[in-house]
Design a protein around this motif. Structure first.
Motif, mmCIF file in Angstrom:
data_model
loop_
_atom_site.group_PDB
_atom_site.id
_atom_site.type_symbol
_atom_site.label_atom_id
_atom_site.label_comp_id
_atom_site.label_asym_id
_atom_site.label_seq_id
_atom_site.Cartn_x
_atom_site.Cartn_y
_atom_site.Cartn_z
ATOM 1 N N GLN A 1 0.987 -1.237 0.104
ATOM 2 C CA GLN A 1 -0.294 -0.112 0.208
ATOM 3 C C GLN A 1 0.810 1.232 0.076
ATOM 4 O O GLN A 1 1.983 1.190 0.630
ATOM 5 C CB GLN A 1 -0.861 0.007 1.431
ATOM 6 N N GLN A 3 0.292 5.427 0.504
ATOM 7 C CA GLN A 3 -0.501 6.520 0.703
ATOM 8 C C GLN A 3 0.114 7.963 0.156
ATOM 9 O O GLN A 3 1.263 8.196 0.179
ATOM 10 C CB GLN A 3 -0.752 6.702 2.127
ATOM 11 N N GLY A 26 4.186 4.626 3.252
ATOM 12 C CA GLY A 26 3.889 3.296 3.103
ATOM 13 C C GLY A 26 5.046 2.661 2.254
ATOM 14 O O GLY A 26 6.099 2.796 2.476
ATOM 15 N N TYR A 27 4.548 1.697 1.363
ATOM 16 C CA TYR A 27 5.700 0.878 0.731
ATOM 17 C C TYR A 27 6.159 1.361 -0.602
ATOM 18 O O TYR A 27 5.855 1.384 -1.582
ATOM 19 C CB TYR A 27 5.117 -0.484 0.086
ATOM 20 N N TYR A 112 -2.566 3.840 -7.027
ATOM 21 C CA TYR A 112 -2.872 4.392 -6.060
ATOM 22 C C TYR A 112 -2.838 5.922 -5.997
ATOM 23 O O TYR A 112 -2.139 6.664 -6.989
ATOM 24 C CB TYR A 112 -1.512 4.301 -4.942
#
Length: 123
Positions: A1, A3, A26-27, A112
């Motif tokens: 995920q 953000q 996040g990642y 995303y």
């Protein structure tokens, strides 16, 4: 995920400049395309600019070439969009986006999205 949180939108007169920022969390430690999109009511979301996190390759929609510059600071996990010579037709909600890992789908395929920041250009 991943953000994403945009900032830097606002209202300026035609010919002015704005710089949008997008903080990623996040990642984020994997290479991917990241980009800026914009949307106005009644129209499809449009890809404005895209960049690969591990190269200097950039991509722009024709209408912003020479006026907008996308850049990223990997150490800060931040994406930028410098917008110069703004026109009323640049008014839109601008979204930061991140794509699948490792070029998946190309420079305009994103999965995303941030919540957007509003840019309004008056004539």
């Amino acid at each position: 995920q991943v953000q994403l949180a945009e900032s830097g939108g606002g209202s300026v007169q035609a010919g002015g400049s704005l710089r949008l920022s997008c903080a990623a969390s996040g990642y984020t430690g994997i290479s991917r395309y990241m980009g800026w999109f914009r949307e106005v009511p009644g129209k499809e979301r449009e890809g404005v600019a895209s960049i690969y996190t591990d190269s200097d390759n950039t991509y722009y929609t024709e209408s912003v070439k020479g006026r907008f510059t996308i850049s990223r600071d990997n150490a800060k996990n931040t994406l930028y969009l410098q917008m110069n010579s703004l026109k009323p037709e640049d008014s839109a909600m601008y979204y930061c986006a991140a794509g699948p890992p490792r070029c998946g789908g190309g420079p305009w395929v994103m999965n995303y999205w941030g919540k957007g920041t509003l840019v309004t250009i008056s004539s």
